[in-house]
Design a protein around this motif. Structure first.
Motif, PDB file in Angstrom:
ATOM      1  N   VAL A 196      38.010  35.693 -58.351  1.00  0.00           N
ATOM      2  CA  VAL A 196      39.634  35.911 -56.815  1.00  0.00           C
ATOM      3  C   VAL A 196      38.765  37.541 -57.404  1.00  0.00           C
ATOM      4  O   VAL A 196      38.672  38.457 -55.989  1.00  0.00           O
ATOM      5  CB  VAL A 196      40.601  36.055 -57.043  1.00  0.00           C
ATOM      6  CG1 VAL A 196      41.678  36.641 -56.426  1.00  0.00           C
ATOM      7  CG2 VAL A 196      40.767  34.570 -57.409  1.00  0.00           C
ATOM      8  N   GLY A 197      38.450  37.939 -57.842  1.00  0.00           N
ATOM      9  CA  GLY A 197      37.980  39.501 -58.239  1.00  0.00           C
ATOM     10  C   GLY A 197      36.662  39.284 -57.973  1.00  0.00           C
ATOM     11  O   GLY A 197      36.839  40.253 -56.548  1.00  0.00           O
ATOM     12  N   PHE A 198      35.791  38.124 -58.024  1.00  0.00           N
ATOM     13  CA  PHE A 198      34.562  38.318 -56.328  1.00  0.00           C
ATOM     14  C   PHE A 198      34.649  38.275 -54.790  1.00  0.00           C
ATOM     15  O   PHE A 198      34.189  39.758 -54.576  1.00  0.00           O
ATOM     16  CB  PHE A 198      33.839  37.688 -56.752  1.00  0.00           C
ATOM     17  CG  PHE A 198      31.751  37.413 -56.480  1.00  0.00           C
ATOM     18  CD1 PHE A 198      30.740  37.469 -57.397  1.00  0.00           C
ATOM     19  CD2 PHE A 198      32.715  36.334 -54.800  1.00  0.00           C
ATOM     20  CE1 PHE A 198      30.546  37.471 -56.868  1.00  0.00           C
ATOM     21  CE2 PHE A 198      31.046  36.874 -54.545  1.00  0.00           C
ATOM     22  CZ  PHE A 198      29.548  36.957 -55.317  1.00  0.00           C
ATOM     23  N   GLN A 199      35.857  38.273 -54.783  1.00  0.00           N
ATOM     24  CA  GLN A 199      35.989  38.284 -53.279  1.00  0.00           C
ATOM     25  C   GLN A 199      37.278  39.811 -53.024  1.00  0.00           C
ATOM     26  O   GLN A 199      36.492  40.051 -51.568  1.00  0.00           O
ATOM     27  CB  GLN A 199      36.952  37.019 -52.810  1.00  0.00           C
ATOM     28  CG  GLN A 199      37.254  35.664 -53.120  1.00  0.00           C
ATOM     29  CD  GLN A 199      35.672  35.357 -52.405  1.00  0.00           C
ATOM     30  OE1 GLN A 199      35.560  35.814 -51.922  1.00  0.00           O
ATOM     31  NE2 GLN A 199      35.495  34.281 -53.053  1.00  0.00           N
ATOM     32  N   SER A 200      37.222  40.220 -53.922  1.00  0.00           N
ATOM     33  CA  SER A 200      37.185  41.649 -53.970  1.00  0.00           C
ATOM     34  C   SER A 200      36.862  42.876 -53.767  1.00  0.00           C
ATOM     35  O   SER A 200      36.761  43.252 -52.986  1.00  0.00           O
ATOM     36  CB  SER A 200      39.047  41.962 -54.555  1.00  0.00           C
ATOM     37  OG  SER A 200      38.695  43.332 -54.508  1.00  0.00           O
ATOM     38  N   LYS A 201      35.970  41.914 -55.179  1.00  0.00           N
ATOM     39  CA  LYS A 201      34.644  43.764 -54.897  1.00  0.00           C
ATOM     40  C   LYS A 201      33.700  43.093 -55.265  1.00  0.00           C
ATOM     41  O   LYS A 201      32.457  43.564 -56.120  1.00  0.00           O
ATOM     42  CB  LYS A 201      34.756  44.139 -57.102  1.00  0.00           C
ATOM     43  CG  LYS A 201      34.069  45.623 -57.296  1.00  0.00           C
ATOM     44  CD  LYS A 201      34.450  46.907 -56.224  1.00  0.00           C
ATOM     45  CE  LYS A 201      33.815  47.997 -56.404  1.00  0.00           C
ATOM     46  NZ  LYS A 201      33.815  49.011 -55.283  1.00  0.00           N
ATOM     47  N   MET A 202      32.686  41.792 -55.040  1.00  0.00           N
ATOM     48  CA  MET A 202      31.735  40.652 -55.182  1.00  0.00           C
ATOM     49  C   MET A 202      31.041  41.280 -56.487  1.00  0.00           C
ATOM     50  O   MET A 202      31.420  41.129 -57.356  1.00  0.00           O
ATOM     51  CB  MET A 202      30.787  41.491 -53.976  1.00  0.00           C
ATOM     52  CG  MET A 202      31.524  41.392 -52.881  1.00  0.00           C
ATOM     53  SD  MET A 202      30.467  42.394 -51.528  1.00  0.00           S
ATOM     54  CE  MET A 202      31.408  44.163 -51.936  1.00  0.00           C
ATOM     55  N   LEU A 203      29.626  41.331 -56.804  1.00  0.00           N
ATOM     56  CA  LEU A 203      28.941  41.079 -58.101  1.00  0.00           C
ATOM     57  C   LEU A 203      29.402  42.304 -59.068  1.00  0.00           C
ATOM     58  O   LEU A 203      29.589  41.598 -59.860  1.00  0.00           O
ATOM     59  CB  LEU A 203      27.709  41.187 -57.549  1.00  0.00           C
ATOM     60  CG  LEU A 203      26.765  39.859 -57.413  1.00  0.00           C
ATOM     61  CD1 LEU A 203      25.588  40.447 -56.991  1.00  0.00           C
ATOM     62  CD2 LEU A 203      26.193  38.686 -58.397  1.00  0.00           C
ATOM     63  N   GLU A 204      30.136  43.237 -58.002  1.00  0.00           N
ATOM     64  CA  GLU A 204      30.518  43.766 -59.860  1.00  0.00           C
ATOM     65  C   GLU A 204      31.924  43.237 -60.768  1.00  0.00           C
ATOM     66  O   GLU A 204      31.851  43.236 -61.819  1.00  0.00           O
ATOM     67  CB  GLU A 204      31.513  45.250 -59.448  1.00  0.00           C
ATOM     68  CG  GLU A 204      31.909  46.173 -59.972  1.00  0.00           C
ATOM     69  CD  GLU A 204      32.424  47.529 -59.718  1.00  0.00           C
ATOM     70  OE1 GLU A 204      33.297  48.000 -60.596  1.00  0.00           O
ATOM     71  OE2 GLU A 204      31.795  47.863 -58.859  1.00  0.00           O
ATOM     72  N   ALA A 205      32.356  42.257 -60.116  1.00  0.00           N
ATOM     73  CA  ALA A 205      33.340  40.692 -60.832  1.00  0.00           C
ATOM     74  C   ALA A 205      32.366  40.573 -62.252  1.00  0.00           C
ATOM     75  O   ALA A 205      33.603  40.638 -63.101  1.00  0.00           O
ATOM     76  CB  ALA A 205      33.923  40.293 -59.879  1.00  0.00           C
ATOM     77  N   TRP A 206      31.684  40.524 -62.013  1.00  0.00           N
ATOM     78  CA  TRP A 206      30.457  39.541 -62.877  1.00  0.00           C
ATOM     79  C   TRP A 206      30.301  40.403 -63.517  1.00  0.00           C
ATOM     80  O   TRP A 206      30.040  39.821 -65.212  1.00  0.00           O
ATOM     81  CB  TRP A 206      29.702  38.944 -61.835  1.00  0.00           C
ATOM     82  CG  TRP A 206      29.290  37.611 -61.165  1.00  0.00           C
ATOM     83  CD1 TRP A 206      31.220  37.033 -60.403  1.00  0.00           C
ATOM     84  CD2 TRP A 206      28.663  36.903 -60.721  1.00  0.00           C
ATOM     85  NE1 TRP A 206      30.635  36.350 -60.079  1.00  0.00           N
ATOM     86  CE2 TRP A 206      29.582  35.702 -60.195  1.00  0.00           C
ATOM     87  CE3 TRP A 206      27.745  37.108 -61.370  1.00  0.00           C
ATOM     88  CZ2 TRP A 206      28.672  34.598 -59.158  1.00  0.00           C
ATOM     89  CZ3 TRP A 206      27.122  35.450 -60.429  1.00  0.00           C
ATOM     90  CH2 TRP A 206      27.625  34.589 -59.582  1.00  0.00           C
ATOM     91  N   ALA A 207      29.899  41.743 -64.218  1.00  0.00           N
ATOM     92  CA  ALA A 207      29.535  42.597 -65.063  1.00  0.00           C
ATOM     93  C   ALA A 207      31.027  42.029 -66.512  1.00  0.00           C
ATOM     94  O   ALA A 207      30.470  42.820 -67.236  1.00  0.00           O
ATOM     95  CB  ALA A 207      30.119  43.529 -64.510  1.00  0.00           C
TER      96      ALA A 207
END
Length: 765
Positions: A196-207
């Motif tokens: 869900v964070g990816f839907q907001s901030k894209m690949l930065e969520a994966w950090a």
């Protein structure tokens, strides 16, 4: 015989209900009231001045469009006609659009979700830190997070990071529960939250994944094989949730959905991977040229990429850079030009008196809160005054806490909860610190909100750990005074970088630090005056020394002279901006300082209302009221009325949508009848490319082959002469490219030359 009367309000065997302001069993009596006070203070700081909010213009256009149709809601369409998307994933705007659907489309309705996300983030942080290090650590962490300037600015701003920050915190909370019991369910839930964070901030969520995976691998009380299997399942779910929107877009025929902004190939994957990720690391030699990113192939500007050296591999010409460097906020990719007749026009950049508080070296480089300047470039940007004053006051203390927390727990069982917590927050901090140091921030101070989380947590947990070591005596008891001294010295230095802003602040921080260290040394076990009260006084002075300076910055949102910027900065570091955040600082003449995306009240001028009324009355069956050569030419009309306006070239003006044949088809079929040119932004001008862009060629064709509509046709015979445009802008002109004549009467006209023919005719020979 005695009769026993049962209390019908309390079932037999059930515990009595506890008032929400009372602490649960096992917690100090003051813990819950103190938490509620923190939550209320957070709501006040985040919502202060919400009734004076202004639109964060670029994103607000999409939010308005998303309230017009569920198709626009899903795709994150920039315009109500569903022509083109944002150059971001739309997840962060879904709460804003829902709020606007419930309360009506108002600036405060778009800001309200961020306020709620901020309060929720503080409560989740408290919960995670309390499970890890106890009630006192959680309260200190909550207080530190509350008083971090960038956190206050972040949750007042209608951007991507508030929802993203909440999601990664919820992922950490779920991972913590999973690691405590070795359960796969909470770990899968953590994957969902990251998605869900990816839907907001894209690949930065994966950090955040290295921190979460390390904690589970390190401390979950199950066999290694099961830990790896659990992580694999969680990763699978996370990937599916993260990629869900991109896959849905890829599987939808292009003619049935909006064009994906920021790309040359209409691909959501190109927008996410190339335009919004790889472009940020061009200073490391990373190229996104093969991904279809408009920034890499044509020099278009991405939202936080920054066009300064080290921020982009390709970008404007050196001459254009020099021109932009002469204006405040020249490095903010979304900074609009001065526009005649636009709802986002700006007053001349007259320096606000409060900017005298800016340190001289940052004022020369542009606005320190994220609006240009060398202080946000290079590997040392995180220590520069512009970013450190917003998020970095606690750097020394957090560093000491994580090092000591890990070293002092050596030899403990693998499942040690305290060590796992230090590993979580230390890895989180190190990963994002490295990412932001290597990549381009481009003036977007609110990116630092995700850094504020581990800093606050380590301050809370570190204070408790260092206090216990201090009370135990021995060599370790010197660490707390040393950490306080280093942090107070760093805070005094940062405060001194802004000498005319609260000139008493740097000496006060230094004095408090000296007093705290003196008290701690005197009360140290084995010292000259060992005593509990003296030691507690030293601890209180230490916390005051740590939090006084960031708190002084944070409360400036209550000060009309400073307010907050739309880029997440508060206090003197945010004086160059003023867009999108409510209570934002103003420039003389009621204009808003440049930088950011532009601010708008959502009101049309009399001339704009007349123009829209004219095009609406004469559009016939046209799909669009008119087309225009830039997103902020369409912006006031979308914000005020939800009008269907086609913006050529997307955000950067570089995107090849619509193509020349597509635009010709729109004109031939009557879908576009009017074109408004000279809106200041568009045709690729701010980002290089000039007449080489598709939008520029379309504009040239319109000027050459479509008759002008005189202002008197829609504003009356006494229409005022258009104001002389400011630097970098041109006067707006309305053209009619559809059937009929400019005065609105029907009549036969010779067919237009084909757009491609006009382009060839006008090409240099």
């Amino acid at each position: 015989m005695a009769t026993t009367v049962l209390d019908r309000t309390t079932p037999t065997g059930a515990a009595p209900r506890r008032a929400p302001w009372r602490s649960p069993v096992g917690q100090p009596a003051y813990a819950r009231p103190a938490l509620l006070v923190l939550a209320v203070l957070a709501a006040v700081l985040y919502a202060w001045g919400i009734n004076h909010s202004q639109y964060h213009t670029f994103y607000a256009n999409a939010a308005r469009s998303m309230t017009e149709s569920w198709k626009a809601f899903f795709y994150g369409s920039f315009d109500p006609g569903n022509s083109i998307t944002l150059d971001k994933l739309p997840g962060f705007l879904w709460p804003q659009a829902l709020s606007a659907r419930i309360f009506g489309f108002h600036p405060w309705a778009l800001t309200l979700p961020q306020v709620l996300e901020g309060v929720a983030s503080l409560l989740v942080l408290y919960r995670v830190v309390r499970r890890w290090a106890g009630d006192h650590a959680a309260l200190i962490a909550g207080g530190a997070f509350l008083l971090t300037p960038v956190a206050v600015g972040l949750f007042r701003t209608s951007v991507e990071d508030p929802l993203f920050t909440l999601c990664v915190l919820l992922a950490a909370e779920a991972t913590q529960r999973a690691a405590a019991a070795g359960r796969v369910g909470p770990l899968v839930l953590a994957g969902v939250w990251v998605g869900v964070g990816f839907q907001s901030k894209m690949l930065e969520a994966w950090a955040v994944l290295p921190a979460l995976a390390l904690v589970y691998l390190l401390s979950a009380p199950v066999a290694l094989r099961r830990r790896l299997a659990h992580l694999a399942l969680s990763a699978l779910v996370m990937t599916a949730v993260s990629a869900s929107w991109m896959v849905a877009v890829a599987l939808t025929p292009a003619q049935d959905r909006p064009y994906v902004d920021g790309t040359t190939n209409n691909s959501a994957f190109s927008m996410v991977v190339g335009y919004n990720f790889l472009n940020r690391f061009s200073s490391l030699g990373v190229s996104a040229a093969s991904t279809g990113s408009i920034s890499a192939t044509r020099g278009g500007g991405g939202h936080g990429g920054g066009a300064h050296d080290g921020g982009r591999g390709t970008g404007p010409s050196q001459a254009l850079r020099s021109q932009r460097a002469a204006a405040p906020g020249h490095d903010a990719p979304h900074a609009p030009q001065q526009i005649t007749g636009s709802g986002t026009s700006h007053a001349p950049a007259v320096r606000h008196p409060a900017t005298a508080a800016l340190p001289q070296h940052t004022a020369r480089g542009g606005g320190p809160g994220g609006f240009g300047g060398g202080s946000q470039d290079g590997w040392g940007k995180m220590f520069g005054p512009s970013l450190a004053s917003q998020t970095g006051w606690l750097y020394p203390f957090a560093a000491v806490a994580v090092v000591c927390g890990l070293l002092w727990r050596r030899g403990r069982p693998r499942t040690d909860r305290i060590r796992a917590g230090f590993a979580l927050w230390g890895t989180w901090l190190a990963t994002y610190f490295l990412v932001f140091s290597a990549g381009s921030v481009g003036g977007h101070t609110y990116y630092m909100g995700v850094i504020a989380v581990p800093l606050a947590a380590l301050t809370g947990g570190g204070t408790v750990a260092l206090w216990r070591a201090y009370r135990a005596g021995g060599r370790r008891s010197w660490v707390l005074p040393g950490a306080v001294a280093a942090t107070a010295a760093w805070g005094a230095f940062l405060a001194s970088e802004f000498p005319t802003f609260l000139p008493w602040l740097a000496p006060a921080v230094g004095a408090l630090g000296l007093a705290a260290v003196a008290l701690l040394v005197l009360a140290r076990p084995g010292g000259p005056r060992t005593g509990g009260r003296l030691a507690l006084a030293g601890l209180a002075a230490s916390l005051a020394a740590l939090l006084l300076a960031p708190g002084a910055w944070a409360v400036q949102v209550l000060n009309p002279a400073y307010g907050s910027s739309g880029m997440g900065a508060v206090g003197p570091s945010g004086m160059r901006g003023g867009h999108g955040g409510h209570g934002s600082s103003k420039w003389p003449g009621n204009g808003h300082g440049k930088g950011g995306f532009g601010a708008s009240t959502g009101q049309l001028s009399a001339e704009q209302r007349a123009l829209l009324a004219y095009t609406t009355a004469h559009r016939g069956t046209s799909r669009y009221a008119f087309a225009t050569d830039g997103w902020n030419g369409a912006s006031p009309y979308i914000l005020a009325t939800g009008a269907h306006v086609l913006a050529l070239g997307g955000f950067s003006g570089q995107v090849p949508f619509p193509t020349e044949p597509q635009f010709q088809h729109l004109v031939d079929t009557g879908a576009v009848r009017f074109v408004l040119l000279g809106t200041g932004r568009g045709a690729g001008t701010p980002f290089g490319g000039g007449s080489a862009t598709t939008a520029a060629r379309i504009a040239d064709w319109v000027r050459t082959d479509c008759p002008r509509v005189p202002a008197s046709a829609y504003a009356g015979p006494h229409a005022p002469k258009p104001a002389r445009p400011g630097p970098g802008a041109t006067a707006q002109t309305l053209y009619q490219c559809g059937p009929g004549t400019p005065d609105g009467s029907a009549g036969s006209r010779a067919p237009h030359p084909r757009l491609g023919e006009a382009a060839a005719r006008n090409a240099p020979r």
